[in-house]
Each structure stands twice: as structure tokens, then as C-alpha cells.
Motif scaffolding. Structure first.
Motif, PDB file in Angstrom:
ATOM      1  N   SER A 173     -50.019  -0.657 -28.044  1.00 30.65           N
ATOM      2  CA  SER A 173     -50.250  -1.689 -29.068  1.00 30.65           C
ATOM      3  C   SER A 173     -51.744  -1.917 -29.291  1.00 30.65           C
ATOM      4  O   SER A 173     -52.155  -2.207 -30.413  1.00 30.65           O
ATOM      5  CB  SER A 173     -49.469  -2.978 -28.835  1.00 30.65           C
ATOM      6  OG  SER A 173     -49.575  -3.366 -27.540  1.00 30.65           O
ATOM      7  N   PRO A 192     -55.060   1.002 -41.256  1.00 33.52           N
ATOM      8  CA  PRO A 192     -53.798   1.307 -41.935  1.00 33.52           C
ATOM      9  C   PRO A 192     -53.838   2.755 -42.445  1.00 33.52           C
ATOM     10  O   PRO A 192     -54.876   3.214 -42.923  1.00 33.52           O
ATOM     11  CB  PRO A 192     -53.778   0.314 -43.102  1.00 33.52           C
ATOM     12  CG  PRO A 192     -54.673  -0.803 -42.652  1.00 33.52           C
ATOM     13  CD  PRO A 192     -55.724  -0.188 -41.785  1.00 33.52           C
ATOM     14  N   ASP A 244     -58.207  -2.595 -36.994  1.00 32.59           N
ATOM     15  CA  ASP A 244     -58.310  -1.664 -38.138  1.00 32.59           C
ATOM     16  C   ASP A 244     -59.669  -0.958 -38.192  1.00 32.59           C
ATOM     17  O   ASP A 244     -60.264  -0.843 -39.272  1.00 32.59           O
ATOM     18  CB  ASP A 244     -58.114  -2.426 -39.468  1.00 32.59           C
ATOM     19  CG  ASP A 244     -56.821  -3.210 -39.503  1.00 32.59           C
ATOM     20  OD1 ASP A 244     -55.911  -2.898 -38.705  1.00 32.59           O
ATOM     21  OD2 ASP A 244     -56.716  -4.136 -40.323  1.00 32.59           O
ATOM     22  N   VAL A 295     -52.880   0.836 -31.589  1.00 34.73           N
ATOM     23  CA  VAL A 295     -52.432   0.582 -32.964  1.00 34.73           C
ATOM     24  C   VAL A 295     -53.265  -0.540 -33.598  1.00 34.73           C
ATOM     25  O   VAL A 295     -53.638  -0.468 -34.764  1.00 34.73           O
ATOM     26  CB  VAL A 295     -50.921   0.252 -32.970  1.00 34.73           C
ATOM     27  CG1 VAL A 295     -50.447  -0.179 -34.347  1.00 34.73           C
ATOM     28  CG2 VAL A 295     -50.129   1.454 -32.488  1.00 34.73           C
ATOM     29  N   LEU A 306     -45.026   1.722 -36.171  1.00 29.22           N
ATOM     30  CA  LEU A 306     -45.610   2.916 -36.817  1.00 29.22           C
ATOM     31  C   LEU A 306     -44.571   3.665 -37.643  1.00 29.22           C
ATOM     32  O   LEU A 306     -43.372   3.485 -37.461  1.00 29.22           O
ATOM     33  CB  LEU A 306     -46.205   3.829 -35.743  1.00 29.22           C
ATOM     34  CG  LEU A 306     -47.318   3.173 -34.920  1.00 29.22           C
ATOM     35  CD1 LEU A 306     -47.755   4.067 -33.786  1.00 29.22           C
ATOM     36  CD2 LEU A 306     -48.516   2.841 -35.815  1.00 29.22           C
ATOM     37  N   LYS A 365     -50.035   4.689 -38.973  1.00 30.20           N
ATOM     38  CA  LYS A 365     -49.942   3.207 -39.029  1.00 30.20           C
ATOM     39  C   LYS A 365     -49.561   2.752 -40.434  1.00 30.20           C
ATOM     40  O   LYS A 365     -50.151   3.225 -41.400  1.00 30.20           O
ATOM     41  CB  LYS A 365     -51.291   2.595 -38.647  1.00 30.20           C
ATOM     42  CG  LYS A 365     -51.277   1.067 -38.604  1.00 30.20           C
ATOM     43  CD  LYS A 365     -52.490   0.542 -37.901  1.00 30.20           C
ATOM     44  CE  LYS A 365     -52.572  -0.973 -37.995  1.00 30.20           C
ATOM     45  NZ  LYS A 365     -53.777  -1.498 -37.365  1.00 30.20           N
TER      46      LYS A 365
END
Ligand SMILES: C[S@@+](CC[C@H](N)C(=O)[O-])C[C@H]1O[C@@H](n2cnc3c(N)ncnc32)[C@H](O)[C@@H]1O
Length: 240
Positions: free
Chosen positions: A138, A146, A116, A141, A192, A240
Motif C-alpha cells: 500500500s 495514477p 502520487d 501504491v 490496482l 494504478k
């Protein structure tokens, strides 16, 4: 025991170390061309940078995208690449933007950043160099905040020159996986939302004489059902 996937990463590293500083030879018509501008506009339009945003590019290469992102926005840019020599070229290109960027030699499948961490993450023509494209997504991500945005811009395997690269260049072999449905599936599997995968560009960046007609050609091709799938690039985006 020897890990075949490490060998493939080493191969990519060797190929791009060798190409470093010679991109003008490898890129048709150089990089300052209409296609490049269209791709950059698409990244800006999708990621909507704000001043101070932390932005990560996977596969910075020689800093082509980094340069324009830093010139036309107030972001803090982080770029990773497996090729040290490409990053050295990028560093020379970006040195005018002191304290606004960080370049790191990293494998896209195993990033060192915290979860994050970034406001947006993107890649251009890098996913198809991965042995396991989903594991790169991944990782992208994982390090994205977020509600952060992700953009992937990859060559569409079915465009005639791309098929040629995929057949003849070992480093481009996974271009065959660059299909709209795969990009969509991977973005979905990564959890997502607001996923979009589009066809982008039909015309090559050369010859220069034809470029004035290319806006019309791109517009028409994008509307023709039989032709639409044969774009030069695919562009995926999600939140996300
Ligand atoms: C086709 S170049 C694109 C560079 C840049 N994005 C651009 O469009 O100019 C692909 C880049 O991916 C990098 N790359 C390949 N495998 C990688 C890996 N496993 N981890 C990080 N970077 C990788 C290569 O070193 C190369 O710089």
C-alpha cells in the motif's frame, strides 16, 4: 511499550548490514548470471521506462538492479533500503551516474515520499522480508502516480531451495506467504488494475555447464500443468 514489529525490522537491518559487501558469497554463481538478466528484462519489459521517469525501488540492497536500470535507461532512480551498509555499497556502485539517483535509508512500511510521486515502483526479493507485506504494497501504491506501473518480483515459496531458506533463515520466514494468490489478492486490495501474476524461471543460475539448456527447460516447465506452479520466482505487475 515495545513494538514487536519494530524488533523484526531491526533484525532485518542487522542481517543485511552484516551481509553488505559479501553478496558474491551469498548469491549462487554471483549475480552476473542468466537468471539475473532474465529478471531485469522482465522489469524493463513491464515498466517500460521513459527518459526522465521517476522510478522507485524498494529494497535497493547493493544496487544490482539500480545499476542496470541507470545504465540502460534515462530514468531518475530512487532507492530505499533499511540497511545503511547495503546502501553504502550501492552508492559506490552507482557513483558513475552522478545526479541521476538518490539513495535513502527508509523502512518500506513507512515511506517519506509524497503521494502520487513516482512513474513506476518496483521491488525484487524484498516483500518477503516484511512483517506485513500488504502494508509495503500500500505504501508503494500511495507514492505511485495514477496510471503508474508497479512490479513485484519475489521468490516462490514452493521452489525447493526457497522452502529451505524459509525454514532455516528467520529473515526469510515470510517467504511462505509468497504465493500467486496472495500477490494477486494484495494487488487487488490495493485498488490496482490490469493485475497479472506469473511464474518466472524454473532453473537455478548454476551449474554453468547446464545453462545452454536452460531456455528449453524453462519453456517446457512453463507449459506443463503439474510443474508450472513450481517456478523459482513469482512476478506480479499492475497499474494504478
Ligand atoms: C534479498 S535483499 C534484495 C536486495 C535487492 N533487491 C536485490 O535483489 O539484490 C532484500 C533487501 O530488503 C531490505 N529490507 C528488509 N527489510 C526492509 C524494510 N523494512 N524496509 C526497507 N528495506 C528492507 C534488506 O535490507 C535487503 O537489502
Amino acid at each position: 511499550m515495545k513494538n514487536p514489529s519494530n524488533d523484526k525490522v531491526k533484525y532485518q537491518e542487522a542481517v543485511f548490514d552484516k551481509k553488505a559487501g559479501k553478496r558474491k558469497i551469498y548469491a549462487i554463481g554471483g549475480r552476473k548470471n542468466r537468471n539475473h538478466a532474465i529478471k531485469l528484462n522482465k522489469i524493463f519489459e513491464t515498466l517500460q521506462f521513459h527518459d526522465g521517469d521517476k522510478v522507485l525501488e524498494i529494497g535497493t540492497g547493493e544496487g544490482e538492479h539500480a545499476y542496470w536500470c541507470l545504465k540502460y535507461s534515462g530514468i531518475f532512480y530512487t532507492g530505499v533500503d533499511i540497511s545503511r551498509r547495503s546502501l553504502d555499497v550501492a552508492d559506490k556502485r552507482l557513483c558513475g551516474f552522478k545526479n541521476r539517483y538518490l539513495l535513502k535509508k527508509e523502512n518500506a512500511n513507512r515511506l517519506s515520499f509524497d503521494n502520487d510521486h513516482f512513474d513506476s515502483v518496483f521491488c525484487a526479493a524484498t516483500l518477503h522480508h516484511m512483517e506485513e507485506p500488504f502494508s509495503m504494497i500500500s505504501e508503494m501504491v500511495r507514492v505511485l502516480k495514477p496510471n503508474g506501473k508497479i512490479a513485484l518480483m519475489e521468490p516462490n515459496w514452493i521452489y525447493p531451495s526457497n522452502v529451505g531458506f524459509a525454514i532455516f533463515l528467520r529473515e526469510d520466514r515470510n517467504m511462505f506467504l509468497m504465493k500467486k494468490r496472495n500477490l494477486y489478492r494484495w494487488l487487488k486490495k490495493a485498488g490496482l488494475k490490469d493485475i497479472k501474476v506469473e511464474n518466472l524461471l524454473y532453473t537455478p543460475p548454476a551449474p554453468k555447464k547446464l545453462i545452454p539448456f536452460y531456455d528449453h527447460v524453462d519453456e517446457i516447465c512453463g507449459k506443463l500443468p503439474m510443474i508450472r506452479a513450481f517456478s523459482l520466482m513469482l512476478f506480479g505487475s499492475a497499474v494504478k
